[in-house]
Design an enzyme around this catalytic site. Structure first.
Site: not given
Length: 398
Positions: A326, A344
């Site tokens: 992201h 992440c």
């Protein structure tokens, strides 16, 4: 001098009588003593053909017949003149008669907990008619188990996409159920089912990544199948989908890079920041992940680390354990140098958007370099962590 005396010459009448006598004697010699060469003396009458014999499957009076068991009528020494199988409402079940009219079979599954009745006639070679009659009842299951699929009709997926069939309850009779699961591909490709999550799901994956452009048809014929423990299949399922272009991510937590390859050619090389390595709960797992979904805006939640509904853009989920790629504008200075995330893959906003736009569900995302491997605890799509021998060993039919 010797004198010869000649026999007296026969008269024509005498010669004719001699010829007639010889002819009569010849006829007598060719004729048996009991007239063997003449017309037969009597004989047995030909046997009448046997009457038609009807066989019902299942036998009349049978109980607890599974809806997908064989249901048929066969006739010997005759043919089927007419036949029907009707349910309690009087509706006829679909069936097929063979070209020689010697047998008839049901071509659709029956219902649960119902009584079905045969009717009709068979006819023999001499016109003798035999009734086709009898009833049987189907099983009443203690429960039914339904199935759903992770892939959808007419969709296109990446080359690592597994086929995941999820059952409403754990399946005990896995071998019988697996026999009812079918995958057909064009072109043909080697693959296998494996049972996961304590029998609540069966996954099918190819030995290697799918070949781009493959067409796939999946069929789960589980309605009427004995799934064990008194449960039977609740529904059938069919789905057809395609495999798209090949796109593979190769990410390395030690070089802090995320490279994207399309059809074998590198098309991107992004600086990235992965999960903080000093905390096992935050390490980005090594292993082959599979893209599961993507979201232009996503709200992250991890109460154990003090954040809820934390908004991010261009999020691509690669596992069920909270791993995404992201946009992370707050860590751009660390990207390409240090791992600071909560697991992440942090990217610059423009890089995150570019990757988001290119991705398909089912794309492989290969991570290496971290201290923690991807495991079954990390979610549904850990199919590629197994060797081929390990994977096929997880089939109920191995």
């Amino acid at each position: 001098m010797t004198t010869r005396t000649s026999a007296p010459a026969r008269s024509p009448v005498t010669a004719l009588l001699a010829l007639l006598l010889a002819a009569l004697l010849g006829l007598s010699a060719c004729t048996g003593a009991e007239g063997g060469g003449g017309t037969p003396q009597g004989g047995d009458e030909p046997e009448a053909p046997p009457p038609p014999s009807v066989t019902l499957t299942p036998e009349a009076g049978s109980e607890s017949v599974a809806p997908r068991d064989e249901v048929s009528v066969s006739v010997t020494d005759g043919t089927i003149e007419s036949v029907a199988l009707t349910n309690p409402e009087g509706e006829e079940v679909e069936g097929q008669l063979t070209d020689d009219r010697a047998s008839w079979s049901v071509t659709e599954p029956l219902g649960y907990g119902k009584t079905y009745t045969f009717s009709g006639h068979a006819v023999g070679a001499d016109g003798t008619r035999q009734a086709i009659e009898g009833s049987f009842s189907t099983v009443t299951p203690g429960s039914t188990i339904g199935v759903r699929s992770n892939v959808g009709d007419d969709q296109t997926y990446g080359v690592a996409m597994p086929i995941a069939l999820t059952f409403e309850s754990p399946v005990e009779n896995r071998a019988e159920v697996e026999r009812a699961l079918h995958v057909e591909t064009d072109p043909e490709i080697e693959g296998s089912w494996a049972w996961m999550h304590n029998g609540t799901s069966a996954h099918w994956r190819p030995k290697e990544y799918w070949e781009p452009g493959t067409e796939v048809d999946v069929r789960a014929d589980i309605y009427g199948v004995d799934m064990g423990g008194g449960a039977y299949g609740g529904n059938d399922l069919t789905v057809s989908f395609s495999i798209g272009r090949e796109q593979i991510v190769k990410a390395n937590t030690q070089t802090h890079r995320m490279k994207v390859f399309r059809e074998g050619e590198q098309i991107a090389d992004y600086p990235a920041s992965f999960g903080l390595e000093s905390d096992p709960g935050r390490v980005t797992r090594s292993g082959t992940h599979v893209v599961m979904s993507k979201h232009a805006t996503y709200f992250m939640n991890n109460p154990g680390y003090g954040y809820e509904d934390f908004e991010v853009q261009w999020a691509v989920r690669i596992s069920n354990n909270g791993e995404f790629t992201h946009a992370a504008p707050w860590s751009v200075g660390d990207q390409g140098h240090r791992n600071v995330s909560h697991g992440c893959v942090n990217l610059a906003p423009e890089d995150a958007k570019e990757y988001y736009d290119s991705v398909l569900m089912g794309d492989p995302f290969e991570v290496e370099g971290s201290s923690e491997p991807l495991t079954p605890r990390d979610g549904d799509y850990h199919d590629w962590i197994y060797s081929w021998d390990e994977w096929t060993g997880m089939s109920a039919l191995s």
